[in-house]
Design an enzyme around this catalytic site. Structure first.
Site, PDB file in Angstrom:
ATOM      1  N   LYS A 182      -7.639  53.578  11.047  1.00 13.17           N
ATOM      2  CA  LYS A 182      -6.303  54.148  10.776  1.00 13.17           C
ATOM      3  C   LYS A 182      -5.961  55.047  11.719  1.00 13.17           C
ATOM      4  O   LYS A 182      -6.510  56.405  11.845  1.00 13.17           O
ATOM      5  CB  LYS A 182      -6.346  55.066   9.431  1.00 13.17           C
ATOM      6  CG  LYS A 182      -4.993  55.852   9.292  1.00 13.17           C
ATOM      7  CD  LYS A 182      -3.610  54.978   9.521  1.00 13.17           C
ATOM      8  CE  LYS A 182      -2.491  56.023   9.223  1.00 13.17           C
ATOM      9  NZ  LYS A 182      -2.401  56.970  10.380  1.00 13.17           N
ATOM     10  N   GLY A 207      -9.905  64.939  13.888  1.00 10.89           N
ATOM     11  CA  GLY A 207      -8.420  65.573  13.806  1.00 10.89           C
ATOM     12  C   GLY A 207      -8.455  67.218  13.603  1.00 10.89           C
ATOM     13  O   GLY A 207      -9.395  67.712  14.066  1.00 10.89           O
ATOM     14  N   SER A 208      -7.521  67.702  12.943  1.00 10.31           N
ATOM     15  CA  SER A 208      -7.199  68.897  13.029  1.00 10.31           C
ATOM     16  C   SER A 208      -7.728  69.411  11.573  1.00 10.31           C
ATOM     17  O   SER A 208      -7.943  68.843  10.778  1.00 10.31           O
ATOM     18  CB  SER A 208      -5.746  69.432  12.805  1.00 10.31           C
ATOM     19  OG  SER A 208      -4.979  68.979  11.514  1.00 10.31           O
ATOM     20  N   GLU A 255     -15.030  65.977  12.490  1.00 10.72           N
ATOM     21  CA  GLU A 255     -15.023  66.711  13.851  1.00 10.72           C
ATOM     22  C   GLU A 255     -13.377  67.034  14.244  1.00 10.72           C
ATOM     23  O   GLU A 255     -12.434  66.183  14.237  1.00 10.72           O
ATOM     24  CB  GLU A 255     -15.152  65.454  15.005  1.00 10.72           C
ATOM     25  CG  GLU A 255     -15.617  66.327  16.404  1.00 10.72           C
ATOM     26  CD  GLU A 255     -14.958  65.546  17.327  1.00 10.72           C
ATOM     27  OE1 GLU A 255     -14.251  66.036  18.290  1.00 10.72           O
ATOM     28  OE2 GLU A 255     -15.123  64.464  17.676  1.00 10.72           O
ATOM     29  N   CYS A 306     -10.389  68.532  21.830  1.00  7.12           N
ATOM     30  CA  CYS A 306     -11.010  69.493  20.895  1.00  7.12           C
ATOM     31  C   CYS A 306     -12.091  70.026  21.585  1.00  7.12           C
ATOM     32  O   CYS A 306     -12.327  71.369  21.290  1.00  7.12           O
ATOM     33  CB  CYS A 306     -11.547  68.653  19.695  1.00  7.12           C
ATOM     34  SG  CYS A 306     -12.806  67.352  20.108  1.00  7.12           S
ATOM     35  N   GLU A 353      -5.886  77.535  18.047  1.00  4.45           N
ATOM     36  CA  GLU A 353      -6.163  76.152  19.128  1.00  4.45           C
ATOM     37  C   GLU A 353      -4.688  75.808  19.509  1.00  4.45           C
ATOM     38  O   GLU A 353      -3.654  75.354  19.017  1.00  4.45           O
ATOM     39  CB  GLU A 353      -6.654  75.108  18.278  1.00  4.45           C
ATOM     40  CG  GLU A 353      -7.100  73.949  19.356  1.00  4.45           C
ATOM     41  CD  GLU A 353      -7.847  72.655  18.632  1.00  4.45           C
ATOM     42  OE1 GLU A 353      -8.650  72.171  19.113  1.00  4.45           O
ATOM     43  OE2 GLU A 353      -7.398  72.462  17.335  1.00  4.45           O
TER      44      GLU A 353
END
Length: 491
Positions: free
Chosen positions: A181, A233-234, A255, A290, A398
C-alpha cells in the site's frame, strides 16, 4: 506542461490483474517540481482492500510450499527486471516525488537490483533453515522456519521504490505473499513496479493498491487474514495503525521518523566531515529521509572553520533545478503539505532566535526565476540554522526537509547529552580520528545505527531500524518467519 489528454492512468494489481478502483474513481498525482497534475492513480475502497487480501491469502499455499530455491529464481528475475526497466522506473520516481534522476537512475536502481539478488540468496541460506539439537540418547529436537502468511507493507511518499523493495523482497523470500500500500502522495512508481513484477510472479503473490490511508490502509492492517505489517512512515501513522489493530493484534515492524545527530569532533578530517554532514541533510530528495542528519553538532574549536567548509561544499555541489536533468543535485519537496510544513519551520526557527547562516528562502519563483515552468513547484533552499539550545522545537521536531540546526559543543560528554536529548533514535553520525572516542560514542548513542566517518551507508548485510520513538524491528527474512520447535522420541 502536461494537458489532460496526456495524463497517464495507473492501475492496481490484484490477483494478477491490472484493475481500476472498484468505484472507477481516480486521484491526481502532482509533479512537485511544477505543482501540476501529471498522472492519475486509483482511489481504492474497502472492497479493493478485501479483494487484495483474499487474493494474497489464496496464493499463499502455493508460494509458501514452493522450494526456497524456486522462489529464489523468481526473485533473481525481479532483480533483472529492475535493471531492464531502470530508466523508466527512475524517471517515474523522480516525476512523482522530485528525487533527482542522477540519484534514482545511477544510485537507487542498481542498489535495488542487488537487494533482490541478495534476497534470492537469503531465501535458501537463511529463510528455510532451522537448528537441530540432540536431546539425550533417546530424543532429538529441531526448529523449522515457516512463513507467516499475508504481509502488508505500508510505504511512505519520500522513497517508494526503496521501501517497496526492502519489504517485499525479504517477505517473498521467506515464503509470504504480499500486499503493498503506497502513500496516496507517491504511488506511481510502486504501481508501475508492481505491474512489471506481476509479469513474473504467480497471480496473487504480490498485490499493489493505492488509496487514502483511512479508506484502504485501515482495513488492510486490521484484517484478520493479515499476519504481519511493516510500516515506514511517521509516528502519527504508527499510532493510527496501532489503534486500527487494537481489536486484532499482530506483529509489526515500525521504521519511523528521526531527528538524527551528526557530530563533528575537532580531531576529525574536516574536509571529509564537511562533505559528509552536508550530504547527510542536503540529499537528492531535499532532506526528505528519515535518516537525514538534521542536527549538526560541531565542537567549538573548529566551528567557524567547519561552517566555511560546509558553505563551500554547498556552493560547489548543491544545484537546484529540473529533477529530470542529471546536472541537478537536489530536487523539490515532494508535496504541497510537506512544503508548507518546512516553510513554517524555517520561519519558526527565526521566531525561536535561531540564526539562519545558510539559505532560508523558498518558492520556485524565488529560487528558479529563470525557469518559469517551476514557479508553482515546491522548492526550498538548503538551510542551516545556528542555535545555542537543543530544546528548541526546530531541534526536537522532525522537519523532514533540507533544513538542519547547527549546535556548537565543548566536550564529548556534552555532545553525547545533546545527541541523546531527543524522543527519536534512528541513526547518528560521528566524525573523529580517535578510535577510542568512536567506540565510546557508538556504545552510548541512543540510536539504531551509528556511522563513524561515513553517513547513509546501508545494506542487507546489517539490520536497519530504530529505537525510542523511531520504531522497532527491521525488514529481514527472519523477521518474516515464525520459528516452530519439534521434538521426536527416537526410543
Amino acid at each position: 506542461m502536461i494537458i489532460a489528454k496526456d495524463l497517464k492512468k495507473f492501475l492496481n494489481i490484484i490477483n494478477g490483474n491490472l484493475v481500476p478502483a472498484s468505484t472507477g474513481e481516480y486521484m491526481d498525482s502532482i509533479d512537485p517540481a511544477t505543482g501540476h497534475v501529471w498522472a492519475t492513480i486509483p482511489c481504492s475502497t474497502i472492497q479493493d482492500a478485501e479483494d487484495a487480501v483474499e487474493s494474497a491469502k489464496a496464493a499463499f499455499e502455493k508460494w509458501s510450499t514452493m522450494p526456497a530455491s524456486e522462489r529464489a529464481v523468481y526473485l533473481r528475475k525481479i532483480g533483472d527486471l529492475i535493471t531492464q526497466h531502470g530508466e523508466e522506473l527512475s524517471e517515474l520516481e523522480t516525476r512523482d516525488n522530485g528525487w533527482v534522476v542522477r540519484e534514482t537512475k545511477y544510485g537507487l536502481i542498481p542498489s535495488l537490483a542487488s537487494f533482490w539478488y541478495d534476497a534470492a540468496a537469503g531465501a535458501t541460506e537463511v529463510g528455510s533453515k532451522g537448528d537441530t539439537v540432540q536431546l539425550g540418547p533417546s530424543g532429538v529436537g529441531y526448529t523449522l522456519r515457516e512463513p507467516l502468511g499475508v504481509v502488508v507493507g505500508i510505504l511512505p511518499w519520500n522513497a517508494p521504490l526503496s521501501t517497496f523493495t526492502f519489504k517485499a523482497a525479504v517477505a517473498l523470500a521467506a515464503g509470504n505473499t504480499v500486499i503493498i500500500k503506497p502513500s496516496e502522495l507517491g504511488s506511481v512508481s510502486s504501481l508501475r513496479f508492481g505491474e512489471l513484477i506481476n509479469e513474473i510472479l504467480p497471480p496473487g503473490t504480490l498485490n499493489v493498491i493505492s488509496g487514502i490511508g483511512r479508506d484502504v490502509g485501515d482495513i488492510l492492517v486490521s484484517h484478520q487474514d493479515v499476519s504481519k505489517i511493516s510500516v515506514t512512515g511517521s509516528g502519527q501513522t504508527a499510532k493510527a495503525i496501532a489503534q486500527s489493530t487494537a481489536s486484532n493484534p499482530k506483529p509489526m515492524i515500525l521504521e519511523l521518523g528521526g531527528k538524527s545527530p551528526n557530530i563533528v569532533f575537532a580531531d576529525a578530517d574536516l574536509d571529509k566531515a564537511a562533505q559528509g554532514v552536508t550530504n547527510g541533510i542536503f540529499s537528492g530528495n531535499a532532506g526528505q529521509l528519515c535518516a537525514a542528519g538534521s542536527r549538526i553538532l560541531i565542537q567549538k574549536p573548529i566551528y567557524d572553520e567547519m561552517i566555511i567548509k560546509m558553505k563551500e561544499v554547498i556552493a560547489q555541489t548543491i544545484k537546484l533545478g529540473d529533477p529530470l536533468n542529471p546536472e541537478s543535485s537536489m530536487g523539490p519537496i515532494a508535496n504541497s503539505t510537506q512544503y508548507e510544513k518546512i516553510c513554517a519551520y524555517i520561519e519558526l526557527g527565526k521566531d525561536e532566535g535561531g540564526e539562519t547562516i545558510i539559505g532560508g528562502r523558498y518558492g520556485g519563483s524565488v529560487l528558479l526565476p529563470e525557469q518559469p515552468q517551476f514557479s508553482d513547484g515546491y522548492w526550498v533552499e538548503p538551510t542551516l540554522i545556528h542555535v545555542n539550545s537543543n530544546t528548541l522545537r526546530i531541534c526536537q521536531e522532525e522537519i523532514f526537509g533540507p533544513v538542519a540546526t547547527v549546535i556548537p559543543f565543548d566536550t564529548e560528554e556534552e555532545a553525547l547529552a545533546i545527541a541523546n536529548e531527543s524522543s527519536l533514535g534512528l541513526v547518528a553520525g560521528v566524525w573523529t580520528t580517535n578510535l577510542s572516542r568512536a567506540h565510546r560514542m557508538m556504545r552510548k548513542l541512543e540510536s539504531g545505527t551509528v556511522w563513524v566517518n561515513t553517513y547513509f551507508r546501508i545494506g542487507p548485510e546489517l539490520p536497519f531500524g530504530g529505537t525510542k520513538g523511531s520504531g522497532f524491528g527491521s525488514d529481514s527474512i527472519l523477521e518474516y518467519t515464525r520459528e516452530k520447535t519439534c521434538y521426536i522420541d527416537i526410543g
